[in-house]
Design a protein around this motif. Structure first.
Motif, PDB file in Angstrom:
ATOM      1  N   UNK A  39       0.850  -1.195   0.000  1.00  0.00           N
ATOM      2  CA  UNK A  39       0.000   0.000   0.000  1.00  0.00           C
ATOM      3  C   UNK A  39       0.880   1.236   0.000  1.00  0.00           C
ATOM      4  N   UNK A  40       0.520   2.199  -0.839  1.00  0.00           N
ATOM      5  CA  UNK A  40       1.216   3.482  -0.878  1.00  0.00           C
ATOM      6  C   UNK A  40       0.190   4.613  -0.883  1.00  0.00           C
ATOM      7  N   UNK A  41       0.379   5.561   0.005  1.00  0.00           N
ATOM      8  CA  UNK A  41      -0.401   6.796   0.012  1.00  0.00           C
ATOM      9  C   UNK A  41       0.494   7.910  -0.477  1.00  0.00           C
ATOM     10  N   UNK A  42       0.023   8.665  -1.447  1.00  0.00           N
ATOM     11  CA  UNK A  42       0.829   9.716  -2.062  1.00  0.00           C
ATOM     12  C   UNK A  42       0.104  11.049  -1.913  1.00  0.00           C
ATOM     13  N   UNK A  43       0.562  11.865  -0.970  1.00  0.00           N
ATOM     14  CA  UNK A  43      -0.010  13.191  -0.769  1.00  0.00           C
ATOM     15  C   UNK A  43      -1.502  13.190  -0.530  1.00  0.00           C
ATOM     16  N   UNK A  44      -1.988  12.251   0.267  1.00  0.00           N
ATOM     17  CA  UNK A  44      -3.434  12.092   0.467  1.00  0.00           C
ATOM     18  C   UNK A  44      -3.959  13.159   1.436  1.00  0.00           C
ATOM     19  N   UNK A  45      -5.008  13.851   0.991  1.00  0.00           N
ATOM     20  CA  UNK A  45      -5.648  14.899   1.787  1.00  0.00           C
ATOM     21  C   UNK A  45      -7.156  14.664   1.798  1.00  0.00           C
ATOM     22  N   UNK A  46      -7.785  14.920   2.956  1.00  0.00           N
ATOM     23  CA  UNK A  46      -9.230  14.809   3.065  1.00  0.00           C
ATOM     24  C   UNK A  46      -9.783  16.043   3.774  1.00  0.00           C
ATOM     25  N   UNK A  47     -10.723  16.703   3.104  1.00  0.00           N
ATOM     26  CA  UNK A  47     -11.413  17.840   3.696  1.00  0.00           C
ATOM     27  C   UNK A  47     -12.904  17.547   3.800  1.00  0.00           C
ATOM     28  N   UNK A  48     -13.489  17.922   4.928  1.00  0.00           N
ATOM     29  CA  UNK A  48     -14.936  17.903   5.097  1.00  0.00           C
ATOM     30  C   UNK A  48     -15.373  19.365   5.144  1.00  0.00           C
ATOM     31  N   UNK A  49     -15.793  19.886   4.007  1.00  0.00           N
ATOM     32  CA  UNK A  49     -16.090  21.309   3.939  1.00  0.00           C
ATOM     33  C   UNK A  49     -14.813  22.103   4.145  1.00  0.00           C
ATOM     34  N   UNK A  50     -14.794  22.939   5.176  1.00  0.00           N
ATOM     35  CA  UNK A  50     -13.590  23.733   5.470  1.00  0.00           C
ATOM     36  C   UNK A  50     -12.680  23.054   6.493  1.00  0.00           C
ATOM     37  N   UNK A  51     -13.106  21.889   6.996  1.00  0.00           N
ATOM     38  CA  UNK A  51     -12.313  21.175   8.001  1.00  0.00           C
ATOM     39  C   UNK A  51     -11.311  20.246   7.334  1.00  0.00           C
ATOM     40  N   UNK A  52     -10.045  20.398   7.684  1.00  0.00           N
ATOM     41  CA  UNK A  52      -8.991  19.553   7.143  1.00  0.00           C
ATOM     42  C   UNK A  52      -8.790  18.363   8.078  1.00  0.00           C
ATOM     43  N   UNK A  53      -9.190  17.177   7.628  1.00  0.00           N
ATOM     44  CA  UNK A  53      -9.108  15.976   8.469  1.00  0.00           C
ATOM     45  C   UNK A  53      -7.803  15.231   8.282  1.00  0.00           C
ATOM     46  N   UNK A  54      -7.330  15.137   7.050  1.00  0.00           N
ATOM     47  CA  UNK A  54      -6.065  14.466   6.732  1.00  0.00           C
ATOM     48  C   UNK A  54      -5.273  15.411   5.840  1.00  0.00           C
ATOM     49  N   UNK A  55      -4.034  15.677   6.218  1.00  0.00           N
ATOM     50  CA  UNK A  55      -3.254  16.733   5.581  1.00  0.00           C
ATOM     51  C   UNK A  55      -2.007  16.184   4.887  1.00  0.00           C
TER      52      UNK A  55
END
Length: 300
Positions: A7-23
């Protein structure tokens, strides 16, 4: 394609609206390894797991499994299986039919899917309970049935969302040994989300500590415990005492300290670690001083 990593994660980001959950998380997990994502509530570890599974859409970045980019694939085509915190067993189905259910949805013949379900129940040592309903099982037995149901589709990667949190301490220790045995026997990659430092130390080949949506440190559990990358890691993983010292903070391992009279001199016999702000300072009490920077490369 680098075949060393499952498994490789490459620059993974998750936003819920304006909330940054994973940066901007990047991580490589080796084949046939046990990885634990660890951190306080709200640190982004479950969101990361759900993005790998395909249950959350990725805002930015890519997820690769076995070298293939699966970012836009549905969960059923990713080669993963997820075991949820609640187990989510069907109360009206027997253990056998619960385990066989995913094969039923794939139109596998009844005789074949039931035979495979019995194999999986035998693997998790639940074959004698095949005809029981979930309500007739203990918490640990339900957990094993849920695990068998996840494994029957033969995933490349098994994702576990706090699978031991509902168990009592004695049962939790027994089940985590079972998880490690299964991972070794099956030779596949397990990614396990947990709040428990003890759980991660006992299970992980790769421990990934997260906070505020970022990876703070990743590495073998012993390395993370003995060479924490920040004061947060020292406190969260090892319960170290972080004290002000000459030139900055020092993390002191309480298990390697001893008490004595002042006349005997310093009583820290081993391993004091300096925080990032004091890495250039010197002290006669520091017996072993590893690299202790603000971050660690999140790879193995």
């Amino acid at each position: 394609m680098d075949t060393r990593y499952e498994v490789e994660l490459v620059g993974v980001t998750k936003r819920y609206g304006t909330t940054l959950a994973v940066d901007n998380v990047s991580l490589r997990i080796a084949r046939a390894s046990y990885c634990c994502l660890l951190g306080p509530s709200g640190c982004g570890k479950t969101s990361t797991l759900r993005m790998i599974a395909g249950h959350e859409q990725i805002t930015e970045g890519d997820v690769l499994i076995n070298g293939a980019n699966i970012t836009d694939l549905p969960p059923v085509k990713r080669g993963t299986a997820m075991m949820f915190q609640s187990y989510a067993l069907f109360p009206h189905l027997s253990c056998l039919d619960n385990v066989a259910f995913s094969l039923k949805m794939r139109n596998v013949a009844k005789a074949e899917r039931r035979a495979k379900a019995r194999e999986m129940l035998d693997l998790v040592r639940m074959a004698d309970f095949a005809d029981r309903l979930p309500a007739q099982l203990s918490g640990g037995q339900q957990q094993r049935v849920a695990l068998a149901r996840s494994l029957i589709v033969k995933p490349r990667v098994l994702l576990l969302d706090e699978p031991l949190s509902a168990l009592d301490p004695f049962l939790r220790a027994a089940v985590r040994e079972e998880l490690k045995r299964l991972q070794r026997d099956l030779g596949i990659c397990f990614i396990h989300v947990t709040h428990s430092q003890d759980e991660a130390m006992a299970l992980a080949d790769l421990m990934v500590v997260m906070d505020k949506g970022r990876i703070c440190q990743a590495g073998p559990p012993r390395a993370v415990f003995e060479q924490p990358a920040s004061a947060f890691i020292a406190r969260f993983i090892g319960g170290h005492n972080v004290l002000p010292g000459v030139g900055g903070e020092v993390a002191v391992r309480a298990d390697l300290c001893r008490l004595g009279s002042a006349a005997d001199g310093p009583h820290v016999r081993s391993r004091c670690y300096r925080t990032a702000s004091s890495s250039s300072a010197r002290s006669s009490r520091v017996v072993r001083r590893p690299s202790y920077g603000p971050s660690a490369t999140p790879t193995r």
